[in-house]
Design an enzyme around this catalytic site. Structure first.
Site, PDB file in Angstrom:
ATOM      1  N   GLU A 218      -3.378 -28.796  28.147  1.00  0.00           N
ATOM      2  CA  GLU A 218      -4.366 -29.340  28.017  1.00  0.00           C
ATOM      3  C   GLU A 218      -4.141 -30.675  27.276  1.00  0.00           C
ATOM      4  O   GLU A 218      -5.071 -31.536  27.054  1.00  0.00           O
ATOM      5  CB  GLU A 218      -5.434 -28.547  27.359  1.00  0.00           C
ATOM      6  CG  GLU A 218      -6.100 -27.488  28.297  1.00  0.00           C
ATOM      7  CD  GLU A 218      -7.146 -26.949  27.691  1.00  0.00           C
ATOM      8  OE1 GLU A 218      -8.132 -27.465  27.498  1.00  0.00           O
ATOM      9  OE2 GLU A 218      -6.988 -25.799  27.025  1.00  0.00           O
TER      10      GLU A 218
ATOM     11  N   LYS B   2       0.208  -7.879  12.844  1.00  0.00           N
ATOM     12  CA  LYS B   2      -0.758  -7.050  12.362  1.00  0.00           C
ATOM     13  C   LYS B   2      -1.981  -7.247  12.935  1.00  0.00           C
ATOM     14  O   LYS B   2      -2.580  -8.283  12.797  1.00  0.00           O
ATOM     15  CB  LYS B   2      -0.984  -7.293  10.641  1.00  0.00           C
ATOM     16  CG  LYS B   2      -1.866  -5.962  10.122  1.00  0.00           C
ATOM     17  CD  LYS B   2      -1.967  -6.138   8.622  1.00  0.00           C
ATOM     18  CE  LYS B   2      -3.209  -4.939   8.065  1.00  0.00           C
ATOM     19  NZ  LYS B   2      -2.980  -4.754   6.516  1.00  0.00           N
TER      20      LYS B   2
ATOM     21  N   THR C  33       0.751  -1.139  -0.018  1.00  0.00           N
ATOM     22  CA  THR C  33       0.048   0.057  -0.157  1.00  0.00           C
ATOM     23  C   THR C  33       0.927   1.256  -0.010  1.00  0.00           C
ATOM     24  O   THR C  33       0.357   2.241  -0.605  1.00  0.00           O
ATOM     25  CB  THR C  33      -0.915  -0.037   0.978  1.00  0.00           C
ATOM     26  OG1 THR C  33      -1.807  -1.031   1.041  1.00  0.00           O
ATOM     27  CG2 THR C  33      -1.735   1.354   1.576  1.00  0.00           C
TER      28      THR C  33
ATOM     29  N   THR D 163       1.463  -4.145   4.376  1.00  0.00           N
ATOM     30  CA  THR D 163       1.653  -4.712   5.709  1.00  0.00           C
ATOM     31  C   THR D 163       0.908  -6.154   5.777  1.00  0.00           C
ATOM     32  O   THR D 163       1.079  -6.780   7.108  1.00  0.00           O
ATOM     33  CB  THR D 163       0.783  -3.580   6.687  1.00  0.00           C
ATOM     34  OG1 THR D 163      -0.567  -3.783   6.000  1.00  0.00           O
ATOM     35  CG2 THR D 163       1.385  -2.406   6.472  1.00  0.00           C
ATOM     36  N   ASP D 164       0.343  -6.615   5.080  1.00  0.00           N
ATOM     37  CA  ASP D 164      -0.424  -7.785   5.272  1.00  0.00           C
ATOM     38  C   ASP D 164       0.590  -9.029   5.608  1.00  0.00           C
ATOM     39  O   ASP D 164       0.146  -9.841   6.675  1.00  0.00           O
ATOM     40  CB  ASP D 164      -1.071  -8.356   4.119  1.00  0.00           C
ATOM     41  CG  ASP D 164      -2.443  -7.468   3.430  1.00  0.00           C
ATOM     42  OD1 ASP D 164      -2.674  -6.586   4.475  1.00  0.00           O
ATOM     43  OD2 ASP D 164      -3.227  -7.910   2.695  1.00  0.00           O
TER      44      ASP D 164
ATOM     45  N   TYR E 135      -7.945   1.598  -4.127  1.00  0.00           N
ATOM     46  CA  TYR E 135      -6.496   1.870  -4.617  1.00  0.00           C
ATOM     47  C   TYR E 135      -5.799   0.477  -4.952  1.00  0.00           C
ATOM     48  O   TYR E 135      -6.060  -0.462  -4.636  1.00  0.00           O
ATOM     49  CB  TYR E 135      -5.838   2.572  -3.550  1.00  0.00           C
ATOM     50  CG  TYR E 135      -5.065   1.797  -2.304  1.00  0.00           C
ATOM     51  CD1 TYR E 135      -4.215   0.852  -2.392  1.00  0.00           C
ATOM     52  CD2 TYR E 135      -5.985   1.687  -1.249  1.00  0.00           C
ATOM     53  CE1 TYR E 135      -3.951   0.151  -1.069  1.00  0.00           C
ATOM     54  CE2 TYR E 135      -5.925   0.735  -0.139  1.00  0.00           C
ATOM     55  CZ  TYR E 135      -4.763  -0.068  -0.367  1.00  0.00           C
ATOM     56  OH  TYR E 135      -4.377  -0.876   0.893  1.00  0.00           O
TER      57      TYR E 135
HETATM   58  N1  ASP Z   1      -2.876  -5.324   0.945  1.00  0.00           N
HETATM   59  C1  ASP Z   1      -1.779  -4.439   1.440  1.00  0.00           C
HETATM   60  C2  ASP Z   1      -0.520  -5.153   1.271  1.00  0.00           C
HETATM   61  O1  ASP Z   1      -0.112  -5.897   2.059  1.00  0.00           O
HETATM   62  C3  ASP Z   1      -1.945  -3.801   2.708  1.00  0.00           C
HETATM   63  C4  ASP Z   1      -0.891  -2.778   3.071  1.00  0.00           C
HETATM   64  O2  ASP Z   1       0.317  -2.710   2.379  1.00  0.00           O
HETATM   65  O3  ASP Z   1      -1.047  -2.195   4.089  1.00  0.00           O
HETATM   66  O4  ASP Z   1       0.097  -5.036   0.075  1.00  0.00           O
END
Ligand code: ASP
Length: 342
Positions: free
Chosen positions: A297, A180, A28, A107-108, A41
């Site tokens: 457990e 995340k 992103t 971020t994924d 986007y």
């Molecule tokens: N879907 C995006 C990615 O991981 C989300 C992000 O970058 O925040 O490329």
């Protein structure tokens, strides 16, 4: 703004600024508005060079050299890109081309890339991942500030010897713990159980304590990772997915278990069948916080299972893949690696 290339083999640059190699992979942070909708986007559109050029003042922190490794949304991240990153980082440090590396990334799967690199790279030099939750076209895009802070951390002598770090939203996380935790919020990254390892404030880069002792494993040969599936546990769970994975020939399974790594009785029977078929089984949890300990457990000794401790399922999968690739498949040895540092 001038973005100066780092010159190979010269040690610290003449002006005294550290040389930071920026490796762009997409995400992103490299996203551009999509005319289909006001909030839509496309991740992985702008180049790394364009990202750096959008960050005022970053050239006063370091001499930057930018290279494009990939330009993908990180839901498409894969081992091929990871091996490319490892190769480039190892070469850059071996040839004294850079004093630190910053990787721009979605971020994924940032936590997975960070964890993989942290496990197979053994340098003192900082390697920092950063990204953003909003694309560059958004009002108050967070990418430029995150990239600025990532370079600031990379350039900090205090970041040396701390392994691979994630820097977003003024916060520094270690690869082992970072995860995340929010699908949309700017403050998406948390470090379960441990908390962040530091902050970037206007005056300084501050680390809260010494670096965690890290497991250093060899890079898997042949740029391949053995197949390991993650299976998500839930009420009414049967053994179907587990049996399917065994049939598909995977080498190991990670259970994203309930609570402290539990599965239903039918799933447990399927796991026993999987052990008999030669798979290594790691019990993790989809809860988020807390540890999955041995023999609480579940009688791990009797079932020949491995407890993931504090590694979430996606990181447990990577650790098991790296271990199996290195020929480590004995349950006790795998367990020792998962318990390392505790
Ligand atoms: N879907 C995006 C990615 O991981 C989300 C992000 O970058 O925040 O490329």
């Amino acid at each position: 703004m001038t973005v100066q290339p780092a010159s190979a083999g010269e040690g610290q640059a003449a002006a005294g600024l550290p040389r930071v190699l920026v490796l762009a992979t997409g995400g992103t942070i490299a996203g551009k508005a999509d005319p289909r909708s006001a909030i839509g986007y496309d991740a992985g559109s702008a180049t790394g060079q364009q990202l750096v050029e959008a960050v005022p003042g970053v050239d006063r922190l370091a001499h930057l050299q930018v290279e494009q490794i990939s330009n993908i949304p990180s839901q498409d991240m894969n081992h091929k890109v990871w091996f490319r990153l490892v190769e480039r980082i190892n070469t850059a440090f071996a040839r004294h081309e850079a004093d630190a590396v910053v990787i721009t990334h979605g971020t994924d799967t940032m936590e997975e890339t960070a964890f993989f690199l942290d496990t197979v790279l053994h340098h003192e030099q900082p390697v920092i991942l950063t990204g953003s939750m909003r694309p560059g076209s958004a009002i108050s895009a967070d990418g430029p500030a995150n990239l600025y802070e990532a370079v600031k951390v990379a350039a900090s002598p205090q970041a040396r010897g701390r392994g691979v770090l994630v820097v977003l939203n003024d916060t520094i996380h270690a690869a082992h713990w970072v995860s995340k935790a929010d699908s949309t919020a700017l403050q998406t990254f948390v470090s379960r159980n441990a908390g962040p390892v530091g902050i970037v404030d206007p005056a300084a880069v501050r680390f809260y304590g010494p670096a965690r002792v890290r497991l250093a494993l060899p890079l898997p040969a042949g740029e391949q990772l053995p197949a390991v599936d993650v299976i998500y546990a839930h009420a009414d769970m049967d053994g179907r997915q587990i049996d399917e994975s065994v049939r598909a020939g995977v080498k190991g399974l990670v259970i994203a278990g309930m609570g402290d790594g539990n599965v239903s009785a039918p799933a447990m029977q399927a796991l026993d069948r999987a052990v008999k078929a030669g798979l290594v089984i790691v019990r993790s949890s989809h809860v988020g916080d807390g540890f999955v300990n041995r023999n609480v457990e579940v009688d791990d000794d009797a079932h020949h299972f491995v407890a993931s401790y504090d590694l979430n399922p996606q990181k447990a999968r990577l650790l098991l893949q790296i271990l199996l690739a290195g020929g480590v498949q004995d349950v006790a040895a795998v367990q020792q690696a998962f318990a390392f540092g505790y």
